[in-house]
Design a protein around this motif. Structure first.
Motif, PDB file in Angstrom:
ATOM      1  N   VAL A   1      39.958   5.020  30.819  1.00  0.00           N
ATOM      2  CA  VAL A   1      39.191   5.810  31.902  1.00  0.00           C
ATOM      3  C   VAL A   1      38.151   4.554  32.316  1.00  0.00           C
ATOM      4  O   VAL A   1      37.865   4.510  33.601  1.00  0.00           O
ATOM      5  CB  VAL A   1      38.367   6.895  31.267  1.00  0.00           C
ATOM      6  N   VAL A   2      37.444   3.708  31.382  1.00  0.00           N
ATOM      7  CA  VAL A   2      36.598   2.764  32.067  1.00  0.00           C
ATOM      8  C   VAL A   2      37.436   1.768  32.787  1.00  0.00           C
ATOM      9  O   VAL A   2      36.868   1.140  33.793  1.00  0.00           O
ATOM     10  CB  VAL A   2      35.909   1.942  30.737  1.00  0.00           C
ATOM     11  N   LEU A   3      38.546   1.452  32.378  1.00  0.00           N
ATOM     12  CA  LEU A   3      39.287   0.485  33.165  1.00  0.00           C
ATOM     13  C   LEU A   3      39.741   0.975  34.578  1.00  0.00           C
ATOM     14  O   LEU A   3      39.731   0.459  35.474  1.00  0.00           O
ATOM     15  CB  LEU A   3      40.677  -0.002  32.381  1.00  0.00           C
ATOM     16  N   LEU A   4      40.052   2.294  34.544  1.00  0.00           N
ATOM     17  CA  LEU A   4      40.488   2.829  35.871  1.00  0.00           C
ATOM     18  C   LEU A   4      39.378   3.082  36.826  1.00  0.00           C
ATOM     19  O   LEU A   4      39.431   2.706  37.786  1.00  0.00           O
ATOM     20  CB  LEU A   4      41.052   4.259  35.619  1.00  0.00           C
ATOM     21  N   ILE A   5      38.094   3.454  36.243  1.00  0.00           N
ATOM     22  CA  ILE A   5      36.996   3.390  37.126  1.00  0.00           C
ATOM     23  C   ILE A   5      36.559   2.297  37.588  1.00  0.00           C
ATOM     24  O   ILE A   5      36.265   1.758  38.668  1.00  0.00           O
ATOM     25  CB  ILE A   5      35.853   3.984  36.373  1.00  0.00           C
ATOM     26  N   LEU A   6      36.841   1.016  36.650  1.00  0.00           N
ATOM     27  CA  LEU A   6      36.239  -0.365  37.201  1.00  0.00           C
ATOM     28  C   LEU A   6      37.539  -0.796  38.314  1.00  0.00           C
ATOM     29  O   LEU A   6      36.934  -1.292  39.246  1.00  0.00           O
ATOM     30  CB  LEU A   6      36.505  -1.280  35.921  1.00  0.00           C
ATOM     31  N   GLY A   7      38.604  -0.456  37.915  1.00  0.00           N
ATOM     32  CA  GLY A   7      39.653  -0.928  38.947  1.00  0.00           C
ATOM     33  C   GLY A   7      39.574  -0.419  40.517  1.00  0.00           C
ATOM     34  O   GLY A   7      39.675  -0.861  41.507  1.00  0.00           O
TER      35      GLY A   7
ATOM     36  N   VAL B   1      36.476   0.900  41.638  1.00  0.00           N
ATOM     37  CA  VAL B   1      35.324   0.476  42.074  1.00  0.00           C
ATOM     38  C   VAL B   1      35.561  -0.848  42.874  1.00  0.00           C
ATOM     39  O   VAL B   1      35.266  -1.187  44.014  1.00  0.00           O
ATOM     40  CB  VAL B   1      34.320   0.329  41.062  1.00  0.00           C
ATOM     41  N   LEU B   2      36.466  -1.797  42.039  1.00  0.00           N
ATOM     42  CA  LEU B   2      36.659  -3.118  42.631  1.00  0.00           C
ATOM     43  C   LEU B   2      37.479  -2.900  44.144  1.00  0.00           C
ATOM     44  O   LEU B   2      37.503  -3.872  44.929  1.00  0.00           O
ATOM     45  CB  LEU B   2      37.508  -3.907  41.628  1.00  0.00           C
ATOM     46  N   MET B   3      38.315  -1.984  44.254  1.00  0.00           N
ATOM     47  CA  MET B   3      39.280  -1.788  45.363  1.00  0.00           C
ATOM     48  C   MET B   3      38.328  -1.336  46.385  1.00  0.00           C
ATOM     49  O   MET B   3      38.645  -1.112  47.635  1.00  0.00           O
ATOM     50  CB  MET B   3      40.438  -0.800  44.944  1.00  0.00           C
ATOM     51  N   SER B   4      37.292  -0.527  46.256  1.00  0.00           N
ATOM     52  CA  SER B   4      36.381  -0.158  47.541  1.00  0.00           C
ATOM     53  C   SER B   4      35.638  -1.019  48.225  1.00  0.00           C
ATOM     54  O   SER B   4      35.331  -2.215  47.812  1.00  0.00           O
ATOM     55  CB  SER B   4      35.550   1.077  46.705  1.00  0.00           C
ATOM     56  N   GLY B   5      35.481  -0.780  49.113  1.00  0.00           N
ATOM     57  CA  GLY B   5      34.433  -1.285  50.025  1.00  0.00           C
ATOM     58  C   GLY B   5      35.414  -2.438  50.916  1.00  0.00           C
ATOM     59  O   GLY B   5      36.521  -2.260  50.914  1.00  0.00           O
TER      60      GLY B   5
ATOM     61  N   PRO C   1      44.245  -3.522  41.655  1.00  0.00           N
ATOM     62  CA  PRO C   1      45.430  -2.800  41.087  1.00  0.00           C
ATOM     63  C   PRO C   1      46.037  -3.100  39.929  1.00  0.00           C
ATOM     64  O   PRO C   1      46.480  -2.304  39.103  1.00  0.00           O
ATOM     65  CB  PRO C   1      46.376  -3.220  42.210  1.00  0.00           C
ATOM     66  N   LEU C   2      45.742  -4.602  39.287  1.00  0.00           N
ATOM     67  CA  LEU C   2      46.315  -4.866  38.015  1.00  0.00           C
ATOM     68  C   LEU C   2      45.552  -4.095  36.862  1.00  0.00           C
ATOM     69  O   LEU C   2      46.070  -3.573  35.991  1.00  0.00           O
ATOM     70  CB  LEU C   2      46.406  -6.458  37.801  1.00  0.00           C
ATOM     71  N   ILE C   3      44.262  -4.024  37.170  1.00  0.00           N
ATOM     72  CA  ILE C   3      43.306  -3.400  36.139  1.00  0.00           C
ATOM     73  C   ILE C   3      43.583  -1.834  35.984  1.00  0.00           C
ATOM     74  O   ILE C   3      43.686  -1.127  35.023  1.00  0.00           O
ATOM     75  CB  ILE C   3      41.896  -3.713  36.648  1.00  0.00           C
ATOM     76  N   VAL C   4      44.111  -1.395  37.228  1.00  0.00           N
ATOM     77  CA  VAL C   4      44.324   0.140  37.325  1.00  0.00           C
ATOM     78  C   VAL C   4      45.583   0.263  36.557  1.00  0.00           C
ATOM     79  O   VAL C   4      45.568   1.460  35.961  1.00  0.00           O
ATOM     80  CB  VAL C   4      44.264   0.597  38.771  1.00  0.00           C
ATOM     81  N   MET C   5      46.601  -0.488  36.818  1.00  0.00           N
ATOM     82  CA  MET C   5      47.887  -0.256  36.240  1.00  0.00           C
ATOM     83  C   MET C   5      47.736  -0.348  34.705  1.00  0.00           C
ATOM     84  O   MET C   5      48.295   0.273  33.986  1.00  0.00           O
ATOM     85  CB  MET C   5      48.940  -1.434  36.602  1.00  0.00           C
ATOM     86  N   ILE C   6      46.912  -1.442  34.277  1.00  0.00           N
ATOM     87  CA  ILE C   6      46.608  -1.415  32.626  1.00  0.00           C
ATOM     88  C   ILE C   6      46.184  -0.290  32.193  1.00  0.00           C
ATOM     89  O   ILE C   6      46.243  -0.083  30.965  1.00  0.00           O
ATOM     90  CB  ILE C   6      45.981  -2.986  32.521  1.00  0.00           C
ATOM     91  N   GLY C   7      45.010   0.222  32.848  1.00  0.00           N
ATOM     92  CA  GLY C   7      44.594   1.541  32.727  1.00  0.00           C
ATOM     93  C   GLY C   7      45.431   2.751  32.322  1.00  0.00           C
ATOM     94  O   GLY C   7      45.342   3.372  31.446  1.00  0.00           O
TER      95      GLY C   7
END
Length: 84
Positions: A20-26, A28-32, A55-61
């Motif tokens: 869940v932390v990895l998904l949130i981080l991914g 947040v990095l995509m936004s803006g 997207p790589l961080i989100v996929m790992i999450g």
């Protein structure tokens, strides 16, 4: 309720929390990267962090979440083996 009545063990919940932390981080990095003025183009929207890393961080999450759900609970396995 006994200790073995839970579907997931401590390891499962820990892996779920990390995913869940990895998904949130991914996300947040995509936004803006947008522009306040719609007539001005901001090339920051195409940065490598937003296009490749996030997207790589989100996929790992997501993969870690599936793994956390599917992995067997050790306590439950030991209880089933000792009951036999």
């Amino acid at each position: 309720m006994e200790k073995n009545d839970f579907a997931f063990g401590k390891r499962n919940y820990l892996l779920m929390a990390v995913s869940v932390v990895l998904l949130i981080l991914g996300f947040v990095l995509m936004s803006g990267g947008g522009s306040t003025n719609p007539d001005v183009f901001n090339p920051e929207i195409f940065s490598s962090v937003r296009i490749k890393v996030a997207p790589l961080i989100v996929m790992i999450g997501f993969v870690l979440m599936v793994f956390a759900i599917l992995i067997k609970n050790r306590d439950r396995q030991e209880a089933n083996n000792s009951a036999k």
